[in-house]
Motif scaffolding. Sequence first.
Motif, PDB file in Angstrom:
ATOM      1  N   UNK A 272      -0.043   0.879  -7.373  1.00 26.52           N
ATOM      2  CA  UNK A 272      -0.029   2.127  -8.140  1.00 26.52           C
ATOM      3  C   UNK A 272       1.120   2.095  -9.143  1.00 26.52           C
TER       4      UNK A 272
ATOM      5  N   UNK B 292       0.819  -1.216   0.000  1.00 26.25           N
ATOM      6  CA  UNK B 292       0.000   0.000   0.000  1.00 26.25           C
ATOM      7  C   UNK B 292       0.851   1.263   0.000  1.00 26.25           C
TER       8      UNK B 292
ATOM      9  N   UNK C 245      -0.894   9.056  -7.703  1.00 24.79           N
ATOM     10  CA  UNK C 245      -0.202   7.824  -7.317  1.00 24.79           C
ATOM     11  C   UNK C 245       0.542   8.094  -6.012  1.00 24.79           C
ATOM     12  N   UNK C 246       0.049   7.509  -4.919  1.00 28.92           N
ATOM     13  CA  UNK C 246       0.763   7.698  -3.653  1.00 28.92           C
ATOM     14  C   UNK C 246       0.798   6.402  -2.851  1.00 28.92           C
ATOM     15  N   UNK C 247       0.705   5.272  -3.564  1.00 30.61           N
ATOM     16  CA  UNK C 247       0.589   3.994  -2.879  1.00 30.61           C
ATOM     17  C   UNK C 247      -0.892   3.754  -2.656  1.00 30.61           C
ATOM     18  N   UNK C 248      -1.323   2.505  -2.802  1.00 26.72           N
ATOM     19  CA  UNK C 248      -2.766   2.250  -2.855  1.00 26.72           C
ATOM     20  C   UNK C 248      -3.377   2.015  -1.477  1.00 26.72           C
ATOM     21  N   UNK C 249      -2.903   2.745  -0.480  1.00 28.39           N
ATOM     22  CA  UNK C 249      -3.394   2.519   0.885  1.00 28.39           C
ATOM     23  C   UNK C 249      -4.890   2.795   0.995  1.00 28.39           C
TER      24      UNK C 249
ATOM     25  N   UNK D 263       7.421  12.036  -2.672  1.00 28.31           N
ATOM     26  CA  UNK D 263       6.870  11.187  -1.605  1.00 28.31           C
ATOM     27  C   UNK D 263       7.991  10.300  -1.047  1.00 28.31           C
TER      28      UNK D 263
ATOM     29  N   UNK E 100      -5.749  -0.006  -6.500  1.00 25.82           N
ATOM     30  CA  UNK E 100      -4.546   0.537  -7.134  1.00 25.82           C
ATOM     31  C   UNK E 100      -4.914   1.367  -8.366  1.00 25.82           C
TER      32      UNK E 100
END
Lengths: 250, 353
Positions: free
Chosen positions: A64, A43, B193-197, A84, B201
């Motif tokens: 992603x 994640x 897009x920042x990670x699929x937390x 990030x 996704x």
Amino acid sequence: MEQIVFQRPRYLKKAVFHYCPGCGHSLIHRLVAEIIDELGIGDRVIGVPPAGCAVLAYDYFDIDMGEAPHGRGAALATGIKRTLPDRIVFSYQGDGDIAAIGTAETIHAANRGENITIIFVNNSCYGMTGGQMAPTTLLGQNSTTTPGGRDQLRDGGPVDLSEMLAIARGSVYIERTAVNSPKNIRRTKQALTKAFKIQMAGRGFALVEILSPCPTNWKLSPVDSLKYIDDTVTKTYPLKVIKDTVGDLE
Amino acid sequence: MRGSQVIGEAAVRAGCRFYAGYPITPQNELTEYMAAAMAKTPDGTFIQAESEIAAINMVLGASMAGTRAMTSSSSPGVSLKQEGISFLAGSELPAVIVNTMRGGPGLGNIAPTQGDYFQATRGGGHGDYRSIVLAPASGQEEADLTRKAFEYADRYRTPVVILIDGMMGQMMEPVVLPDPIDPRKLPEKSWVLDGAKGRPSRIIKSLILNTSTMEEHNWKLYRKYETISKEITAAECHLTQDARLIVIAYGTAARIAKGAIKRVREMGLKVGLLRPITLWPFPKNKLVEKSRVVRNFLVFEMNTGQMVEDVKLSLEGRANVHFYGRPGGIISTPDEISKVISSLYYRQHLEEE
């Protein structure tokens, strides 16, 4: 009681790979997906697929992903990671992508010590476009643009990108592995895991070069392609740790 | 402040937190300003990239990751960035690109010209796309349009080009800078897009292999450009109310034209200025509106004639379109332009109408 011994990794989508029979991308995708799961970064990982055979990686990884123009993976990953810094960013690139059009981006990302991970899949040819000479094509190796074999005087010799990256001041870990045997696949997984862990620890630029078979363009059977890596490709590109200034991370 | 520095400071105040660039004259003051400004901004990133290509692709990555990102260059460098600008357009990503034009083609020279109008307004890179192009003509406008550039980029998810030349970049004028905004308070972007937390996704890409999907995508972009044309087209009209001849010029050329118009007005000639502020979308409707009463337009550019094509396309034969231009970094004087204007004015017998 029923025991699961093998299943689709969590971070691979339920899709059918488009790759040719015997291609190494399928194996490498699986390894990367397993590692993302094992490291618990699903994640917060962002992948950068290349132009070329693996361009559709975003259809397979359930994470992603942001597509890069041909060769620009390292620059794109730099932009994401600097924005990030607490995410895990990797680019996935072929030899034509990383060692020809993207040489500058890759070397300078390494030199800056960008805290990213690069997966460099070397099949010694341009696969997607039909088997033309790549920077990594071996001397004597046939390709559609080196009929009769690559010639040092006419075409230049194979580019040792990993060795070049090892000279860069900001790279900390460069290893060359292969996916042509269970032993080498395990070794590849260890190397990729280490490369990701280096990023998680904020230690700098890590790259794993993976020798991968291309039966379609090598015009060999899948089995003979695996042997070709052992018998021929590794003579030019020996499997080894090329640079490691990190040591054991555990 | 110098024009380049105004753009830099206005970008920071607009919430820009990522800048990647590569030195090229005459825009180095902007790169240097961003280096210092980003160092002072806790969440800011400055990277001196190894090339213009790398810089625009770093911006592509930063934009995917959700930050307001900018790069700048001058003509030959912008040619190198066109690959990335095309990818930004295709991937529907916001970014601001400043082009401080210099003489060309090729290496050309570093003097102020407007030779990149075609490149900027036609998309510039490969494919069926447009970039919003803003052409400030004063320090104040450099500040205001930089703020707008970031807003437009985010609103329409598209690259925005700020097109100036060495004159606009170097010129020092007093400006009132807009208040700084906190980028963390900007509306959340639903596509980042920042990670699929905690969510499925996401993919950001421009490769569309299926032909009908590709066509659909291009029509979608087209509709977006239609919306942009309706919503943001801007032009300044100066002394056009009673004008019998209207000069059309942008940026530095418009400032020179203003000086020339002041002179010919003193001679009793009824001449006005129509200054496109958005070069794309081009202020076509404004031209058409003016052509209902004005029969003659003089396009003045610092090139051999590029915007004049948009003027002709806009007017579709409704009026006479004349052209005067000088390429190569020669900056016409107001005196020179006033002679061009008065000569045309009398040749067309506009004083008798």
